[in-house]
Design a protein around this motif. Sequence first.
Motif, PDB file in Angstrom:
ATOM      1  N   TYR A 109       0.813  -1.216   0.000  1.00  0.00           N
ATOM      2  CA  TYR A 109       0.000   0.000   0.000  1.00  0.00           C
ATOM      3  C   TYR A 109       0.849   1.270   0.000  1.00  0.00           C
ATOM      4  O   TYR A 109       0.528   2.223  -0.731  1.00  0.00           O
ATOM      5  CB  TYR A 109      -0.932  -0.025   1.213  1.00  0.00           C
TER       6      TYR A 109
ATOM      7  N   GLU B   1       0.667   4.362  -2.843  1.00  0.00           N
ATOM      8  CA  GLU B   1       0.481   5.780  -2.532  1.00  0.00           C
ATOM      9  C   GLU B   1       1.481   6.645  -3.293  1.00  0.00           C
ATOM     10  O   GLU B   1       1.163   7.772  -3.692  1.00  0.00           O
ATOM     11  CB  GLU B   1       0.626   5.996  -1.020  1.00  0.00           C
TER      12      GLU B   1
ATOM     13  N   SER C  81      -9.968  -0.748  -2.131  1.00  0.00           N
ATOM     14  CA  SER C  81      -9.723   0.634  -1.714  1.00  0.00           C
ATOM     15  C   SER C  81     -10.972   1.473  -1.960  1.00  0.00           C
ATOM     16  O   SER C  81     -11.903   1.058  -2.653  1.00  0.00           O
ATOM     17  CB  SER C  81      -8.524   1.208  -2.465  1.00  0.00           C
TER      18      SER C  81
ATOM     19  N   GLU D  47      -9.712   2.048   3.718  1.00  0.00           N
ATOM     20  CA  GLU D  47      -8.316   2.285   4.058  1.00  0.00           C
ATOM     21  C   GLU D  47      -8.186   2.809   5.502  1.00  0.00           C
ATOM     22  O   GLU D  47      -8.663   2.157   6.423  1.00  0.00           O
ATOM     23  CB  GLU D  47      -7.690   3.220   3.015  1.00  0.00           C
ATOM     24  N   ARG D  48      -7.631   3.971   5.710  1.00  0.00           N
ATOM     25  CA  ARG D  48      -7.358   4.411   7.088  1.00  0.00           C
ATOM     26  C   ARG D  48      -8.625   4.842   7.820  1.00  0.00           C
ATOM     27  O   ARG D  48      -8.601   4.955   9.047  1.00  0.00           O
ATOM     28  CB  ARG D  48      -6.340   5.553   7.052  1.00  0.00           C
ATOM     29  N   THR D  49      -9.695   5.099   7.097  1.00  0.00           N
ATOM     30  CA  THR D  49     -10.990   5.436   7.722  1.00  0.00           C
ATOM     31  C   THR D  49     -12.016   4.357   7.381  1.00  0.00           C
ATOM     32  O   THR D  49     -13.157   4.651   7.026  1.00  0.00           O
ATOM     33  CB  THR D  49     -11.474   6.801   7.238  1.00  0.00           C
TER      34      THR D  49
ATOM     35  N   GLY E  69      -8.534  -2.446   4.810  1.00  0.00           N
ATOM     36  CA  GLY E  69      -8.022  -1.887   6.048  1.00  0.00           C
ATOM     37  C   GLY E  69      -8.761  -2.325   7.292  1.00  0.00           C
ATOM     38  O   GLY E  69      -8.386  -1.912   8.400  1.00  0.00           O
TER      39      GLY E  69
ATOM     40  N   LEU F  78      -1.457  -1.384   5.823  1.00  0.00           N
ATOM     41  CA  LEU F  78      -1.451  -0.052   5.248  1.00  0.00           C
ATOM     42  C   LEU F  78      -0.171   0.717   5.553  1.00  0.00           C
ATOM     43  O   LEU F  78       0.107   1.723   4.897  1.00  0.00           O
ATOM     44  CB  LEU F  78      -2.664   0.738   5.749  1.00  0.00           C
ATOM     45  N   ASP F  79       0.610   0.280   6.532  1.00  0.00           N
ATOM     46  CA  ASP F  79       1.804   1.008   6.939  1.00  0.00           C
ATOM     47  C   ASP F  79       3.104   0.290   6.617  1.00  0.00           C
ATOM     48  O   ASP F  79       4.151   0.930   6.525  1.00  0.00           O
ATOM     49  CB  ASP F  79       1.751   1.296   8.449  1.00  0.00           C
TER      50      ASP F  79
END
Length: 466
Positions: free
Chosen positions: A78, A82, A119, A142-144, A204, A214-215
């Motif tokens: 991921y 980005e 995504s 994803e992050r949310t 996520g 994701l990180d």
Amino acid sequence: MDTQFQDLRYALRGLRREPAFTLAAALTIALGIAANTTIFSVANAFFLRPPAHVAAPDRLVAIFTSDYSGPRFGASSYPDLEALRERTEVFSAVAAYEPRPASLAVDGVARRITVECVSGNYFGALGIAPALGRLIRPDEAERTAQRVVVLGHALWERAFGGDSAVLGRTVRINGEPFEVIGVAPRGFTGSMRGFRMDAWVPLGLPAITEPGMLDHRGARGLLAFARLTPGTTPERAQAAAAVVARRLHAAFPDAWTDITGAGRVITVLPERDARVLPSMRGAILGFVALLMGIVGLVLLLACVGLYGLVSGATAQRTREIGIRMALGARAGDVVCTMSRRGVTLVAAGLVLGLLAAAAASRVLRALLFGVGTLDPPGFRRSRAPPPGRRPPRRMGPRTPRRPRRPDGGAARGMRRPRRMWGRAAGRTPPRPRPPAPVARPLEARNDRGKLLILAQVRAARPAREG
């Protein structure tokens, strides 16, 4: 026109008088047509047909990152995607997805499904419109990530009966509650040819995806595609991806160096070249070409066999043809009369072949893409056992209970019930079996044999003395 209908009726009457010949000729041509149609439908589904419900598929490209061991067509991480999203002059959208097996529970009914973790811009990049409700938005992944799910059209019809009131309903995926927000259009099965996705969830979520995906730059498990900006060619996109790959190798040498010490590469392929995994495309194309050649040979042999059957049948009617010519029939009329018989056989074989090809295509579609909604209802839904209760050990039908006599005993001819031991049955448990004898050393066994022989000799000595 009346003469043509008369010749057709005559041909049908002739075929009816020879059922064995008619059946053999029709089945011969049907076999060749069915085999060719079935194999071509498989090749069309994998290589030729564009993805269903996708807007402008010619602007879609697949993105691959080379693997540590060297192969070019690997998955991506991921954080790397980005970096590709920053090239907005080339890519209007870069989307990621990952297929995962999961368990879906609806009203106590559990089933195994395949979900696609996507995504937030997945459906937007494809340009797909929902059949019901809405699709996953960028702020829900994803992050949310939110616990929402988009059902596949086949799963919606199979599990919910096509009920439009499914929107807003809560289902459990891997034991976690998810809200149904929409239904995908009919025919859309995901981004992987040969695999049917049953539902789509945001990327996520810890309940489905691996934590830290994701990180962590080394978590390369995501498949990706992108939509090119208007006027951008795949060659230009490949050049931009190569620049990004060199920049990532310079910034993160540990994660972007393969086993040979060289930097990883990013490969961009048009959608038509990535419908099947590129590493397997050559083998699958060769196998399909081999099958097409075999079934083409089968069709050729079927045509030769049909020609032989029709020629033999025509040779047996030489006398009839001579009588027709003697009565003033023209040669063209005789040829047309004889030809209509072969045309009728070909038409019958064509109908049978198309029906057989439709049935074979449905079977292959069920094997490749899962069980469809129109398949025979032989696959029953399996209900999950209640909490705290073990599932039955036997999957077959239960043995019917034995009829009982008026005195309470079992009827004759039926197997006896299993005995119950313990306090509940009012009986004492059976005695345990004695332990097996322990093997003794060879010397001890020899001493015992000597004693037995000595005892026999002493017992026989008084008789000898007497």
